[in-house]
Each structure stands twice: as C-alpha cells, then as structure tokens.
Design an enzyme around this catalytic site. Structure first.
Site, PDB file in Angstrom:
ATOM      1  N   MET A  74       7.583  -5.766  -4.254  1.00  0.00           N
ATOM      2  CA  MET A  74       8.740  -6.468  -3.697  1.00  0.00           C
ATOM      3  C   MET A  74       9.139  -6.007  -2.298  1.00  0.00           C
ATOM      4  O   MET A  74      10.156  -6.437  -1.764  1.00  0.00           O
ATOM      5  CB  MET A  74       9.945  -6.339  -4.640  1.00  0.00           C
ATOM      6  CG  MET A  74       9.698  -6.879  -6.026  1.00  0.00           C
ATOM      7  SD  MET A  74       9.164  -8.603  -5.989  1.00  0.00           S
ATOM      8  CE  MET A  74       8.857  -8.851  -7.729  1.00  0.00           C
ATOM      9  N   CYS A  75       8.335  -5.135  -1.689  1.00  0.00           N
ATOM     10  CA  CYS A  75       8.638  -4.682  -0.332  1.00  0.00           C
ATOM     11  C   CYS A  75       8.261  -5.737   0.697  1.00  0.00           C
ATOM     12  O   CYS A  75       7.219  -6.382   0.585  1.00  0.00           O
ATOM     13  CB  CYS A  75       7.887  -3.391  -0.023  1.00  0.00           C
ATOM     14  SG  CYS A  75       8.600  -1.949  -0.800  1.00  0.00           S
ATOM     15  N   HIS A  76       9.112  -5.871   1.713  1.00  0.00           N
ATOM     16  CA  HIS A  76       8.833  -6.791   2.811  1.00  0.00           C
ATOM     17  C   HIS A  76       7.841  -6.149   3.776  1.00  0.00           C
ATOM     18  O   HIS A  76       7.937  -4.944   4.032  1.00  0.00           O
ATOM     19  CB  HIS A  76      10.117  -7.100   3.584  1.00  0.00           C
ATOM     20  CG  HIS A  76      11.109  -7.884   2.797  1.00  0.00           C
ATOM     21  ND1 HIS A  76      11.965  -7.297   1.885  1.00  0.00           N
ATOM     22  CD2 HIS A  76      11.385  -9.208   2.780  1.00  0.00           C
ATOM     23  CE1 HIS A  76      12.732  -8.232   1.350  1.00  0.00           C
ATOM     24  NE2 HIS A  76      12.396  -9.396   1.867  1.00  0.00           N
ATOM     25  N   MET A 112      11.090   3.041   1.433  1.00  0.00           N
ATOM     26  CA  MET A 112       9.824   2.952   0.706  1.00  0.00           C
ATOM     27  C   MET A 112       8.646   3.322   1.609  1.00  0.00           C
ATOM     28  O   MET A 112       7.669   3.910   1.154  1.00  0.00           O
ATOM     29  CB  MET A 112       9.633   1.561   0.101  1.00  0.00           C
ATOM     30  CG  MET A 112      10.666   1.225  -0.965  1.00  0.00           C
ATOM     31  SD  MET A 112      10.812   2.463  -2.267  1.00  0.00           S
ATOM     32  CE  MET A 112       9.170   2.450  -2.946  1.00  0.00           C
ATOM     33  N   GLU A 113       8.741   3.010   2.889  1.00  0.00           N
ATOM     34  CA  GLU A 113       7.678   3.361   3.827  1.00  0.00           C
ATOM     35  C   GLU A 113       7.592   4.875   4.002  1.00  0.00           C
ATOM     36  O   GLU A 113       6.487   5.440   4.016  1.00  0.00           O
ATOM     37  CB  GLU A 113       7.914   2.654   5.166  1.00  0.00           C
ATOM     38  CG  GLU A 113       7.604   1.173   5.141  1.00  0.00           C
ATOM     39  CD  GLU A 113       8.555   0.317   4.311  1.00  0.00           C
ATOM     40  OE1 GLU A 113       8.180  -0.807   3.949  1.00  0.00           O
ATOM     41  OE2 GLU A 113       9.698   0.757   4.016  1.00  0.00           O
ATOM     42  N   ASP A 127      -7.216  14.836  -2.689  1.00  0.00           N
ATOM     43  CA  ASP A 127      -8.587  14.316  -2.681  1.00  0.00           C
ATOM     44  C   ASP A 127      -9.532  15.228  -1.906  1.00  0.00           C
ATOM     45  O   ASP A 127     -10.646  15.494  -2.341  1.00  0.00           O
ATOM     46  CB  ASP A 127      -8.609  12.904  -2.083  1.00  0.00           C
ATOM     47  CG  ASP A 127     -10.006  12.336  -2.028  1.00  0.00           C
ATOM     48  OD1 ASP A 127     -10.684  12.298  -3.077  1.00  0.00           O
ATOM     49  OD2 ASP A 127     -10.436  11.933  -0.924  1.00  0.00           O
TER      50      ASP A 127
END
Length: 157
Positions: A74-76, A112-113, A127
C-alpha cells in the site's frame, strides 16, 4: 470504524493522497545486527570473501528505500530527494548499527522508506557474512524520528 486502506466494499485500496498538502517530510530509522567475533572482524578488516560489507550494505539500503513501494503493497511510489545511510560498529557486542534517513517534499511520509532501507541494509550484511556466522541476529529495527505532514513530529525518547 473506517480503515484507510479499505474501500466501502471492504476491499484493499491505496489511500488517495491527492488532496493532501505538499510538505517537507523526513524519517530516520535504525536497526542492529549482532554477530560472532570472526564475522565482526571480517567486516572491520575488510576481509569478507564477498567484498566490502559496509559499502555494499549502504548501497543496498539506499536501493531498498527507493524500492519500498515495490515490496510494501500500500505504499505510494515516491520521488525521494535524499537517502543517507550510516553504519557504526560496536566492538563490545560485535554488532553494527545501521541508521537511515529518507526525505522529500510530498503528500505522504517516508517512514516506510527509512525502515525499508534499514531492513535491506542489515539483510545485505547478513547475506555477505552468513558463511562465517549463521547465528547473526537482526534486531531493534525502529523509527527514530519523523517530521512533516498532518501528524507533525515524532521523536523516540
């Protein structure tokens, strides 16, 4: 109760931000990766077989911020104006803290970014070091600060 990501038929939607004001937005997040001494020293001495762990994690974190809308439904998609990443070492506990900031002038926040940047950067370190230490722990991913928008400022104590 009305949920912002559901329409009147209870189906998922991406929130309409078209009527929101453009404001300067900033978010800062951080997280930690703890490892054994051998893996820690491989980072510090730049002797990890997969290459420069710190620099690769920084680039991955920036890429993670830029791709947030591709992995969080749902992130733009946002036109970020700046992403900055810093990684600091803590020799006492064989850990690294990754802090990321994201900013833009826009209609929706960049929390969120910043959080995606932290997550992807730390996963990249995992990793690159997993051949040395499979017991590494990624922890403490959190929003530290947020500025801009209707909800205003937030700063973690």
């Amino acid at each position: 109760m009305n949920f912002s990501h559901l329409n009147e038929k209870n189906k998922p939607i991406m929130v309409d931000v078209s009527t929101k004001q453009i404001t300067k937005r900033l978010a800062i997040a951080s997280g930690k990766i703890t490892m054994n001494k051998e893996a820690y020293l491989a980072v510090i001495n730049q002797s990890a077989k997969k290459g420069a762990v710190i620099n690769t994690a920084i680039v991955a974190a920036i890429m993670g911020a830029k791709k947030t809308s591709d992995i969080i439904p749902m992130c733009h998609p946002l036109n970020l104006t700046k992403v900055e990443v810093d990684i600091s070492a803590n020799e006492k506990e064989y850990s690294f803290t990754l802090q990321a900031s994201a900013s833009l002038d826009g209609k929706t926040g960049v929390e969120m970014e910043a959080l995606s940047a932290v997550s992807i950067g730390l996963l990249t370190m995992y990793d690159m070091l997993k051949a040395i230490d499979k017991t590494m722990i990624i922890s403490d991913i959190k929003l530290l600060q947020k500025e801009g928008g209707k909800s205003g400022q937030f700063k973690r104590d």
